[in-house]
Design a protein around this motif. Structure first.
Motif, PDB file in Angstrom:
ATOM      1  N   UNK A 171       8.434   8.876   9.371  1.00  0.00           N
ATOM      2  CA  UNK A 171       9.497   7.890   9.209  1.00  0.00           C
ATOM      3  C   UNK A 171       8.929   6.552   8.752  1.00  0.00           C
ATOM      4  N   UNK A 172       7.786   6.160   9.326  1.00  0.00           N
ATOM      5  CA  UNK A 172       7.153   4.904   8.914  1.00  0.00           C
ATOM      6  C   UNK A 172       6.752   4.971   7.448  1.00  0.00           C
ATOM      7  N   UNK A 173       6.188   6.105   7.024  1.00  0.00           N
ATOM      8  CA  UNK A 173       5.803   6.264   5.628  1.00  0.00           C
ATOM      9  C   UNK A 173       7.010   6.195   4.711  1.00  0.00           C
ATOM     10  N   UNK A 174       8.110   6.781   5.130  1.00  0.00           N
ATOM     11  CA  UNK A 174       9.325   6.751   4.310  1.00  0.00           C
ATOM     12  C   UNK A 174       9.820   5.319   4.147  1.00  0.00           C
ATOM     13  N   UNK A 175       9.819   4.576   5.255  1.00  0.00           N
ATOM     14  CA  UNK A 175      10.272   3.184   5.188  1.00  0.00           C
ATOM     15  C   UNK A 175       9.374   2.378   4.261  1.00  0.00           C
ATOM     16  N   UNK A 176       8.054   2.552   4.400  1.00  0.00           N
ATOM     17  CA  UNK A 176       7.114   1.755   3.614  1.00  0.00           C
ATOM     18  C   UNK A 176       7.077   2.176   2.145  1.00  0.00           C
ATOM     19  N   UNK A 177       7.164   3.465   1.875  1.00  0.00           N
ATOM     20  CA  UNK A 177       7.026   3.945   0.500  1.00  0.00           C
ATOM     21  C   UNK A 177       8.332   4.010  -0.261  1.00  0.00           C
TER      22      UNK A 177
END
Length: 374
Positions: A171-177
């Motif tokens: 989820x963090x990667x999705x938000x950042x990317x």
């Protein structure tokens, strides 16, 4: 006496970009990157995904999207097809394991059902079929925008224990990317609008080149991890059968469902072409974030479905363009959006032959269409 020449049927869309993607897959199979090269390619792929979603945000016209809310019934119908009916059919595909699909292919099949709709090809086919082009433009834009949030959330809910191991880190990667670059593009849209308009063609190459890099990296990781040993010709055949049934069901639901709801022919055409298709341009980058080394198997069903939908929808659009139009307007939501002129739109056909270009805004996505269809 002249020799007979082999010609490609006019109704068969030969997608050059799909061929480029297939070539990239072959290159990754023959020459997969590993070691330090894999780390460099992975970093470049991550940057390419962020760039893609930044450009999506910078291109999306918020004003046009808000204007399209006047036809909320039509857009909700498309969103329901894309993010409700499709996922339900994807969940039903679990019954095909292990008889027709492997667990990994079924996860890719389900991911295909979670991806947003296309923009450019939906508009082009709607124009050819003399449907409600303005509605198709807005519906495609809404679907792409909603998919940035809904696709990862649905993946977290339905693929939590899947190949990629969906977790809080994902989820963090999705938000950042995905989300942060998209919002940054929206904030800088006014400053970048002129530049994007002047260099639309060049940026199109940047978009597609970025996606090719994502494909190469994903399939290289898959080769190094040995995931391709799980796919046999028999399983690929089973996947094609399952996708053909999926496409047929969605074409029927998105055509006859709106008829029961009182939509007119022009609106039903827009709903069918926007509600039955899936975006390769949006799905590939998302899969690289969600599935990691398993992204190659995850995107295989999407790649096959994308080309299948282009071929089938091209035939439908051509046939519908020859049908006589109703003498009197049907009830529906076409009034405010307006229908395109009822002459056959040949100029839009080349746009239908291309993969859905990863252009975010409604205006840019229809750049290849004639002026009356923008």
């Amino acid at each position: 006496m002249s020799r007979p020449t082999l010609k490609v049927p006019s109704w068969l869309p030969i997608d050059a970009y799909i061929l480029a993607i297939i070539g990239t897959v072959v290159l990754a199979v023959l020459l997969p990157v590993s070691g330090t090269g894999a780390e460099v390619a992975g970093g470049a792929s991550t940057g390419a995904v962020a760039l893609l979603f930044f450009l999506y945000g910078a291109r999306l016209s918020t004003r046009e999207a808000l204007d399209g809310l006047k036809h909320w019934r039509l857009h909700l119908t498309v969103l329901a097809c894309t993010f409700a009916v499709f996922p339900l059919l994807g969940l039903a595909s679990r019954g095909l394991v292990p008889y027709l699909l492997t667990p990994q292919l079924q996860e890719g099949f389900l991911f295909l059902c979670l991806v947003p709709s296309t923009i450019q090809s939906s508009i082009a086919f709607t124009s050819i079929a003399r449907g409600n082009v303005p509605a198709a433009i807005c519906a495609g834009s809404f679907s792409s925008l909603a998919g940035i949030l809904l696709t990862p959330l649905l993946a977290a809910l339905l693929l939590g224990g899947g190949a990629g191991g969906f977790s809080a880190d994902s989820l963090v990667q999705i938000v950042l990317q995905l989300l942060v670059p998209f919002l940054a593009g929206q904030l800088l849209r006014r400053r970048l609008g002129g530049f994007l308009g002047r260099h639309r063609t060049l940026l199109g190459y940047v978009d597609r080149g970025s996606i090719l890099l994502v494909v190469y990296t994903a399939f290289s990781e898959g080769m190094v991890a040995g995931v391709w040993h799980q796919v046999t010709p028999l399983r690929l055949g089973g996947l094609l059968v399952a996708e053909a049934v999926l496409l047929a069901l969605m074409l029927l639901v998105s055509w006859y469902g709106p008829k029961r709801m009182g939509f007119g022919r022009a609106d039903r055409t827009a709903i069918q072409f926007a509600g039955s298709k899936k975006s390769l341009a949006a799905g590939l980058p998302m899969a690289s974030v969600l599935f990691g080394a398993h992204a190659s198997l995850a995107v295989l069903p999407l790649m096959l479905f994308h080309q299948m939908q282009l071929m089938v929808c091209a035939v439908i659009a051509k046939q519908r363009s020859r049908e006589p139009l109703p003498e009197e307007p049907e009830s529906g939501t076409s009034g405010a959006a307006g229908e395109v002129p009822h002459g056959r739109d040949r100029a839009a056909e080349p746009a239908a032959r291309t993969a859905d270009a990863p252009a975010g805004p409604s205006a840019d996505a229809s750049a290849d269409l004639p002026a009356e269809g923008r």
